[in-house]
Scaffold this motif. Structure first.
Motif, PDB file in Angstrom:
ATOM      1  N   ALA A 181      40.841  36.220  40.613  1.00 48.78           N
ATOM      2  CA  ALA A 181      41.187  34.871  41.062  1.00 48.78           C
ATOM      3  C   ALA A 181      42.598  34.970  41.613  1.00 48.78           C
ATOM      4  O   ALA A 181      43.486  35.522  40.963  1.00 48.78           O
ATOM      5  N   MET A 182      42.789  34.458  42.815  1.00 42.23           N
ATOM      6  CA  MET A 182      44.081  34.620  43.479  1.00 42.23           C
ATOM      7  C   MET A 182      44.551  33.277  44.032  1.00 42.23           C
ATOM      8  O   MET A 182      43.777  32.565  44.664  1.00 42.23           O
ATOM      9  N   TRP A 183      45.814  32.973  43.748  1.00 43.36           N
ATOM     10  CA  TRP A 183      46.469  31.799  44.324  1.00 43.36           C
ATOM     11  C   TRP A 183      47.598  32.315  45.194  1.00 43.36           C
ATOM     12  O   TRP A 183      48.383  33.163  44.760  1.00 43.36           O
ATOM     13  N   GLU A 184      47.673  31.810  46.419  1.00 44.06           N
ATOM     14  CA  GLU A 184      48.684  32.309  47.352  1.00 44.06           C
ATOM     15  C   GLU A 184      49.320  31.139  48.086  1.00 44.06           C
ATOM     16  O   GLU A 184      48.651  30.167  48.413  1.00 44.06           O
ATOM     17  N   TYR A 185      50.632  31.263  48.338  1.00 42.40           N
ATOM     18  CA  TYR A 185      51.293  30.274  49.185  1.00 42.40           C
ATOM     19  C   TYR A 185      51.998  30.995  50.325  1.00 42.40           C
ATOM     20  O   TYR A 185      52.410  32.141  50.183  1.00 42.40           O
ATOM     21  N   ARG A 186      52.069  30.310  51.456  1.00 46.82           N
ATOM     22  CA  ARG A 186      52.714  30.866  52.649  1.00 46.82           C
ATOM     23  C   ARG A 186      53.549  29.789  53.307  1.00 46.82           C
ATOM     24  O   ARG A 186      53.107  28.660  53.454  1.00 46.82           O
ATOM     25  N   ARG A 187      54.735  30.189  53.733  1.00 48.91           N
ATOM     26  CA  ARG A 187      55.601  29.366  54.563  1.00 48.91           C
ATOM     27  C   ARG A 187      56.116  30.266  55.663  1.00 48.91           C
ATOM     28  O   ARG A 187      55.868  31.454  55.665  1.00 48.91           O
ATOM     29  N   ASP A 188      56.881  29.722  56.585  1.00 54.94           N
ATOM     30  CA  ASP A 188      57.362  30.524  57.706  1.00 54.94           C
ATOM     31  C   ASP A 188      58.141  31.750  57.256  1.00 54.94           C
ATOM     32  O   ASP A 188      58.008  32.816  57.829  1.00 54.94           O
ATOM     33  N   ASP A 189      58.959  31.610  56.236  1.00 45.20           N
ATOM     34  CA  ASP A 189      59.846  32.698  55.855  1.00 45.20           C
ATOM     35  C   ASP A 189      59.533  33.312  54.491  1.00 45.20           C
ATOM     36  O   ASP A 189      60.268  34.165  54.018  1.00 45.20           O
ATOM     37  N   ARG A 190      58.444  32.895  53.836  1.00 47.56           N
ATOM     38  CA  ARG A 190      58.149  33.443  52.511  1.00 47.56           C
ATOM     39  C   ARG A 190      56.666  33.357  52.180  1.00 47.56           C
ATOM     40  O   ARG A 190      55.948  32.510  52.698  1.00 47.56           O
ATOM     41  N   THR A 191      56.256  34.263  51.309  1.00 46.65           N
ATOM     42  CA  THR A 191      54.900  34.257  50.757  1.00 46.65           C
ATOM     43  C   THR A 191      54.998  34.585  49.274  1.00 46.65           C
ATOM     44  O   THR A 191      55.966  35.189  48.819  1.00 46.65           O
ATOM     45  N   GLY A 192      53.998  34.213  48.559  1.00 47.68           N
ATOM     46  CA  GLY A 192      53.958  34.530  47.134  1.00 47.68           C
ATOM     47  C   GLY A 192      52.558  34.353  46.615  1.00 47.68           C
ATOM     48  O   GLY A 192      51.703  33.748  47.277  1.00 47.68           O
ATOM     49  N   GLY A 193      52.327  34.890  45.446  1.00 46.21           N
ATOM     50  CA  GLY A 193      50.994  34.732  44.898  1.00 46.21           C
ATOM     51  C   GLY A 193      50.898  35.136  43.448  1.00 46.21           C
ATOM     52  O   GLY A 193      51.780  35.803  42.895  1.00 46.21           O
ATOM     53  N   LEU A 194      49.800  34.720  42.849  1.00 42.39           N
ATOM     54  CA  LEU A 194      49.447  35.077  41.491  1.00 42.39           C
ATOM     55  C   LEU A 194      48.004  35.536  41.511  1.00 42.39           C
ATOM     56  O   LEU A 194      47.134  34.848  42.058  1.00 42.39           O
ATOM     57  N   THR A 195      47.747  36.704  40.940  1.00 46.78           N
ATOM     58  CA  THR A 195      46.396  37.240  40.854  1.00 46.78           C
ATOM     59  C   THR A 195      46.059  37.483  39.392  1.00 46.78           C
ATOM     60  O   THR A 195      46.852  38.101  38.668  1.00 46.78           O
ATOM     61  N   LEU A 196      44.918  36.996  38.959  1.00 46.53           N
ATOM     62  CA  LEU A 196      44.382  37.284  37.628  1.00 46.53           C
ATOM     63  C   LEU A 196      43.121  38.114  37.823  1.00 46.53           C
ATOM     64  O   LEU A 196      42.339  37.849  38.742  1.00 46.53           O
ATOM     65  N   PHE A 197      42.916  39.131  36.984  1.00 43.13           N
ATOM     66  CA  PHE A 197      41.736  39.967  37.164  1.00 43.13           C
ATOM     67  C   PHE A 197      41.140  40.386  35.832  1.00 43.13           C
ATOM     68  O   PHE A 197      41.800  40.415  34.804  1.00 43.13           O
ATOM     69  N   ARG A 198      39.873  40.707  35.895  1.00 41.13           N
ATOM     70  CA  ARG A 198      39.137  41.266  34.763  1.00 41.13           C
ATOM     71  C   ARG A 198      38.152  42.268  35.358  1.00 41.13           C
ATOM     72  O   ARG A 198      37.490  41.985  36.348  1.00 41.13           O
ATOM     73  N   SER A 199      38.070  43.439  34.739  1.00 33.57           N
ATOM     74  CA  SER A 199      37.223  44.498  35.260  1.00 33.57           C
ATOM     75  C   SER A 199      36.413  45.105  34.116  1.00 33.57           C
ATOM     76  O   SER A 199      36.937  45.311  33.018  1.00 33.57           O
ATOM     77  N   ARG A 200      35.156  45.394  34.377  1.00 23.60           N
ATOM     78  CA  ARG A 200      34.302  46.066  33.390  1.00 23.60           C
ATOM     79  C   ARG A 200      33.803  47.367  34.001  1.00 23.60           C
ATOM     80  O   ARG A 200      33.198  47.365  35.074  1.00 23.60           O
ATOM     81  N   TRP A 201      34.084  48.456  33.308  1.00 24.46           N
ATOM     82  CA  TRP A 201      33.758  49.806  33.780  1.00 24.46           C
ATOM     83  C   TRP A 201      32.725  50.375  32.829  1.00 24.46           C
ATOM     84  O   TRP A 201      33.020  50.660  31.665  1.00 24.46           O
ATOM     85  N   ASN A 202      31.498  50.530  33.300  1.00 24.64           N
ATOM     86  CA  ASN A 202      30.403  51.027  32.465  1.00 24.64           C
ATOM     87  C   ASN A 202      30.136  52.497  32.734  1.00 24.64           C
ATOM     88  O   ASN A 202      30.114  52.936  33.881  1.00 24.64           O
ATOM     89  N   ASP A 203      29.933  53.250  31.658  1.00 21.75           N
ATOM     90  CA  ASP A 203      29.651  54.687  31.735  1.00 21.75           C
ATOM     91  C   ASP A 203      30.727  55.438  32.506  1.00 21.75           C
ATOM     92  O   ASP A 203      30.435  56.337  33.305  1.00 21.75           O
ATOM     93  N   GLY A 204      31.986  55.089  32.287  1.00 21.23           N
ATOM     94  CA  GLY A 204      33.100  55.765  32.950  1.00 21.23           C
ATOM     95  C   GLY A 204      33.032  57.267  32.754  1.00 21.23           C
ATOM     96  O   GLY A 204      32.741  57.744  31.656  1.00 21.23           O
ATOM     97  N   ILE A 205      33.262  58.033  33.805  1.00 27.98           N
ATOM     98  CA  ILE A 205      33.204  59.501  33.751  1.00 27.98           C
ATOM     99  C   ILE A 205      34.611  60.026  33.557  1.00 27.98           C
ATOM    100  O   ILE A 205      35.477  59.819  34.406  1.00 27.98           O
ATOM    101  N   VAL A 206      34.832  60.708  32.418  1.00 27.82           N
ATOM    102  CA  VAL A 206      36.146  61.276  32.119  1.00 27.82           C
ATOM    103  C   VAL A 206      35.978  62.685  31.562  1.00 27.82           C
ATOM    104  O   VAL A 206      34.946  63.034  30.993  1.00 27.82           O
TER     105      VAL A 206
END
Length: 178
Positions: free
Chosen positions: A38-63
């Motif tokens: 999920a990502m929230w982003e703002y933009r103006r002429d001279d600046r940008t910013g954002g917040l990203t939240l993430f969740r990941s599930r890795w099944n049968d990872g090979i190590v």
């Protein structure tokens, strides 16, 4: 949302060849990763910013896991999950530019409940740049990593903690031509 699939390579399935200390594992399964962001982003002429939240599930990872004192084998690690957040900002101030981001990540194996250390817990990047005369520009970057280990560890291993990491890079460029 993203779904990724990776089949085991020949070396992961059949070992490293004659004289190798890597054992074969013909029963190794493909790994899959499902990621939600999920990502929230703002933009103006001279600046940008954002917040990203993430969740990941890795099944049968090979190590690659140690099996004996001298041999290793690629194995599946069951189900793993990671979650975290990243905050970023960039701004122009005339000929100057400033940017940075900071992220926080937690990861654990769902079978054993053990946290794994594929990523630093906290990662930050800071950058300051300036455009100069006659096509010249420079940028200085600082990278910081905190709460990390000496090696990745996804199975039953407990890796040693690594010292905090600091890296400074200076980039100088010049544009030539029209």
């Amino acid at each position: 949302y993203n779904h990724a699939f990776r089949a085991p390579s020949a070396a992961e399935r059949y070992g490293g060849g004659p004289g190798s200390q890597q054992l074969e594992n013909p029963g190794i399964r493909p790994e899959t990763i499902d990621t939600w962001e999920a990502m929230w982003e703002y933009r103006r002429d001279d600046r940008t910013g954002g917040l990203t939240l993430f969740r990941s599930r890795w099944n049968d990872g090979i190590v690659l896991n140690p099996v004996t004192g001298t041999s290793s084998q690629y194995q599946n690690t069951g189900a793993n999950e990671s979650w975290g957040a990243e905050l970023s900002h960039a701004q122009s101030l005339g000929d100057w530019s400033v940017s940075g981001n900071v992220s926080w990540v937690r990861s654990r194996n769902l079978v054993s409940g053990v946290e794994y250390s594929a990523f630093p817990r906290v990662l930050a990047n800071l950058s300051l740049g300036r455009e100069l005369d006659r096509g010249w520009a420079f940028q200085i970057n600082e990278r910081l990593m905190f709460k990390r280990t000496l090696t990745d560890a996804l199975a039953g291993q407990t890796p040693a903690d690594a010292p905090d990491y600091y890296r400074t890079d200076l980039h100088l460029q010049r544009e030539v031509g029209d």
